[in-house]
Scaffold this motif. Structure first.
Motif, PDB file in Angstrom:
ATOM      1  N   SER A 275       0.830  -1.196   0.000  1.00 44.63           N
ATOM      2  CA  SER A 275       0.000   0.000   0.000  1.00 44.63           C
ATOM      3  C   SER A 275       0.870   1.253   0.000  1.00 44.63           C
ATOM      4  O   SER A 275       1.955   1.276   0.587  1.00 44.63           O
ATOM      5  CB  SER A 275      -0.906   0.012   1.233  1.00 44.63           C
ATOM      6  OG  SER A 275      -1.580   1.253   1.346  1.00 44.63           O
ATOM      7  N   ARG A 276       0.376   2.282  -0.655  1.00 43.06           N
ATOM      8  CA  ARG A 276       1.063   3.575  -0.626  1.00 43.06           C
ATOM      9  C   ARG A 276       0.893   4.255   0.725  1.00 43.06           C
ATOM     10  O   ARG A 276       1.574   5.224   1.036  1.00 43.06           O
ATOM     11  CB  ARG A 276       0.506   4.455  -1.744  1.00 43.06           C
ATOM     12  CG  ARG A 276       1.350   5.667  -2.099  1.00 43.06           C
ATOM     13  CD  ARG A 276       0.891   6.239  -3.438  1.00 43.06           C
ATOM     14  NE  ARG A 276       1.635   7.444  -3.787  1.00 43.06           N
ATOM     15  CZ  ARG A 276       1.252   8.677  -3.488  1.00 43.06           C
ATOM     16  NH1 ARG A 276       0.110   8.869  -2.819  1.00 43.06           N
ATOM     17  NH2 ARG A 276       1.962   9.723  -3.853  1.00 43.06           N
ATOM     18  N   GLY A 277      -0.042   3.736   1.532  1.00 43.82           N
ATOM     19  CA  GLY A 277      -0.227   4.254   2.887  1.00 43.82           C
ATOM     20  C   GLY A 277      -1.223   5.384   2.995  1.00 43.82           C
ATOM     21  O   GLY A 277      -1.412   5.945   4.073  1.00 43.82           O
ATOM     22  N   ASP A 278      -1.886   5.737   1.870  1.00 43.02           N
ATOM     23  CA  ASP A 278      -2.831   6.844   1.880  1.00 43.02           C
ATOM     24  C   ASP A 278      -4.284   6.399   1.816  1.00 43.02           C
ATOM     25  O   ASP A 278      -5.197   7.222   1.725  1.00 43.02           O
ATOM     26  CB  ASP A 278      -2.544   7.793   0.709  1.00 43.02           C
ATOM     27  CG  ASP A 278      -2.545   7.085  -0.643  1.00 43.02           C
ATOM     28  OD1 ASP A 278      -2.932   5.904  -0.700  1.00 43.02           O
ATOM     29  OD2 ASP A 278      -2.135   7.712  -1.641  1.00 43.02           O
ATOM     30  N   GLY A 279      -4.511   5.073   1.867  1.00 42.36           N
ATOM     31  CA  GLY A 279      -5.870   4.575   1.810  1.00 42.36           C
ATOM     32  C   GLY A 279      -6.490   4.624   0.434  1.00 42.36           C
ATOM     33  O   GLY A 279      -7.690   4.348   0.274  1.00 42.36           O
ATOM     34  N   ARG A 280      -5.691   4.944  -0.589  1.00 42.54           N
ATOM     35  CA  ARG A 280      -6.221   5.044  -1.955  1.00 42.54           C
ATOM     36  C   ARG A 280      -5.496   4.129  -2.941  1.00 42.54           C
ATOM     37  O   ARG A 280      -6.111   3.410  -3.707  1.00 42.54           O
ATOM     38  CB  ARG A 280      -6.140   6.485  -2.467  1.00 42.54           C
ATOM     39  CG  ARG A 280      -7.097   7.443  -1.795  1.00 42.54           C
ATOM     40  CD  ARG A 280      -7.055   8.810  -2.463  1.00 42.54           C
ATOM     41  NE  ARG A 280      -8.007   9.730  -1.863  1.00 42.54           N
ATOM     42  CZ  ARG A 280      -8.188  10.970  -2.278  1.00 42.54           C
ATOM     43  NH1 ARG A 280      -7.473  11.445  -3.285  1.00 42.54           N
ATOM     44  NH2 ARG A 280      -9.082  11.753  -1.684  1.00 42.54           N
ATOM     45  N   TYR A 281      -4.170   4.185  -2.920  1.00 45.73           N
ATOM     46  CA  TYR A 281      -3.401   3.512  -3.957  1.00 45.73           C
ATOM     47  C   TYR A 281      -2.596   2.351  -3.397  1.00 45.73           C
ATOM     48  O   TYR A 281      -2.084   2.405  -2.277  1.00 45.73           O
ATOM     49  CB  TYR A 281      -2.450   4.500  -4.640  1.00 45.73           C
ATOM     50  CG  TYR A 281      -3.158   5.682  -5.261  1.00 45.73           C
ATOM     51  CD1 TYR A 281      -3.881   5.541  -6.445  1.00 45.73           C
ATOM     52  CD2 TYR A 281      -3.112   6.943  -4.668  1.00 45.73           C
ATOM     53  CE1 TYR A 281      -4.541   6.610  -7.017  1.00 45.73           C
ATOM     54  CE2 TYR A 281      -3.775   8.017  -5.230  1.00 45.73           C
ATOM     55  CZ  TYR A 281      -4.484   7.852  -6.398  1.00 45.73           C
ATOM     56  OH  TYR A 281      -5.145   8.917  -6.961  1.00 45.73           O
ATOM     57  N   PHE A 282      -2.472   1.297  -4.203  1.00 40.89           N
ATOM     58  CA  PHE A 282      -1.589   0.199  -3.855  1.00 40.89           C
ATOM     59  C   PHE A 282      -1.096  -0.462  -5.135  1.00 40.89           C
ATOM     60  O   PHE A 282      -1.636  -0.231  -6.232  1.00 40.89           O
ATOM     61  CB  PHE A 282      -2.284  -0.812  -2.935  1.00 40.89           C
ATOM     62  CG  PHE A 282      -3.409  -1.602  -3.553  1.00 40.89           C
ATOM     63  CD1 PHE A 282      -3.179  -2.858  -4.133  1.00 40.89           C
ATOM     64  CD2 PHE A 282      -4.713  -1.122  -3.546  1.00 40.89           C
ATOM     65  CE1 PHE A 282      -4.217  -3.605  -4.687  1.00 40.89           C
ATOM     66  CE2 PHE A 282      -5.755  -1.859  -4.098  1.00 40.89           C
ATOM     67  CZ  PHE A 282      -5.495  -3.103  -4.672  1.00 40.89           C
TER      68      PHE A 282
END
Length: 442
Positions: A275-282
């Motif tokens: 995960s990118r850690g922003d809850g949007r992108y992975f």
């Protein structure tokens, strides 16, 4: 691949580009990096109005110093390296080997082995490890429903199972049946574990209650990977051998076996998610030899009725090469934002990651590869910016230091090696060992 035309490309540029007054736009060409001299002059002239470099300015400078020099040897084992990871602050590095050893290295003390753990009741190999948020406890999994937890905060160096300290066994089966765990992660508060297993399920284990608090049949085949979408920990991402990536909302887990959303696009099984850690992108690595970038907001509420792609052949990634006729296939329902190709996902569950936010603005993604190399891709352009070659066997895992231009690759040849940005090309002071090449036969 053409430049990524999506919101994430703009976000990435904002996080890794200097102040617009320093940038030079050249029509029809990629934006050239701004020189360090020009940026220092801009700081002195206070172009940003802050009187200092912004976080994006720092990322723009640091992201050019890729960890591609070397490699220098960290450790050599007569056993395949399966998993490895830096701690969140980069002070520790953990590596798990097929031959039962899990080694914890103190990065700040010249990569000294701080603890050598001999795994208990190992089946096949160490499939995953996870360090607790406070860095005091380590869990490790294998092809067993028992996950072991060890205190790594004690002062002893050697840790032999049930000899110098206890390896508490956490039973995920709750019924005595056997399965293996491919992926295990601590929750963000350190109170729970989430795991993906060979019985197609996701498990949540309550460490305070010492029991499984939830089991969800998540996929129609092995669940190879699980992770949290952000620091809050409500969203869990999973990937399986049914070719699907799924999003699970812990606040809605009452709807058993019902994900919050599904993302379709891989033609073969998913080996790893980061995960990118922003809850949007992975991103996800797939046995279709691709990394895919996903936007959670594009997920579907259910699997398309005809999400499987018809193929007139059979293949097994564990011992066969990927069929050439499949390399240019595209899923008709592909929901991914972008696809990255060049590396090889064969023989084992090879892992991929976003580059660190602190030093690169997450403008790169990187992955191990069956062809014995590490690949680094530009997130926006899709270009291969570096291919690191040293190993003589598949690179299953690799990890970029959260703050410094240092990358560790861990391979089935038993080597842990360090790649850095070193202007002179000489070994860093804290690394005294030069790489000694040797060959293994499997």
């Amino acid at each position: 691949m053409a430049d990524l035309d999506h919101e994430i490309s703009q976000v990435t540029r904002l996080k890794s580009s200097p102040h617009q007054r320093l940038s030079r736009e050249v029509p029809g060409r990629h934006q050239l990096p701004v020189s360090t001299v020009r940026m220092l002059a801009g700081r002195e002239s206070n172009f940003s109005g802050r009187g200092r470099f912004s976080a994006a300015d720092c990322c723009h400078m640091l992201s050019r110093y890729l960890p591609v020099k070397g490699p220098w040897l960290v450790d050599q084992m007569n056993s395949r390296a399966y998993v490895s990871q830096f701690s969140t602050d980069g002070s520790l590095f953990i590596a798990g080997f097929q031959g039962s050893h899990i080694r914890i290295y103190n990065v700040e003390k010249g990569w000294k082995v701080q603890k050598d753990i001999l795994a208990k009741s190992l089946r096949w190999t160490v499939t995953d490890t996870s360090l607790s948020p406070d860095q005091r406890n380590l869990v490790y999994a294998s092809m067993s429903p028992i996950v072991h937890i060890v205190d790594v905060g004690s002062g002893t160096t050697e840790s032999h199972a049930n000899v110098t300290e206890i390896h508490d066994g956490l039973d995920f089966s709750s019924g005595g049946y056997s399965f293996g765990i491919f992926s295990v992660k601590f929750s963000t508060d350190g109170r729970e574990l989430v795991a993906g297993s060979s019985d197609d399920s996701i498990y949540v284990y309550d460490l305070e209650a010492n029991r499984v608090s939830l089991r969800t049949v998540a996929h129609t085949s092995d669940v190879n990977t699980v992770c949290f979408a952000d620091e809050i920990g409500n969203l869990i991402l999973s990937g399986g051998d049914d070719n699907l990536c799924k999003v699970w909302d812990r606040r809605c887990f009452i709807g058993r076996d019902k994900p919050a959303g599904v993302l379709v696009g891989h033609l073969e099984g998913v080996t790893f998610i980061d995960s990118r850690g922003d809850g949007r992108y992975f991103i996800s690595n797939g046995k279709d030899q691709t990394i895919k970038l996903w936007d959670i907001r594009k997920m579907s509420s259910s699997v398309p009725p005809k999400h499987e792609v018809n193929r007139n052949y059979e293949w097994d990634y564990r011992w066969m090469n990927y069929p050439p006729e499949s390399r240019d296939l595209k899923h008709p329902y592909d929901q991914s934002v972008s696809t990255y190709k060049g590396h090889s996902v064969l023989r084992t569950l090879i892992r991929c990651y976003f580059s660190p936010a602190h030093s690169t603005g997450q403008k790169y993604i990187y992955t191990g590869s069956n062809d014995t190399s590490v690949y680094i891709y530009d997130l926006v352009s899709g270009d291969k910016v570096a291919v690191l070659k040293h190993h003589s066997a598949p690179v299953r895992d690799c990890n970029w230091h959260p703050h410094y231009p240092t990358l560790i690759s861990s391979s089935w040849d038993g080597d842990l090696v360090k790649w850095e940005f070193s202007g002179s090309g000489e070994a860093p002071i804290m690394s005294e060992k030069r790489v000694r090449r040797r060959h293994f036969y499997y």
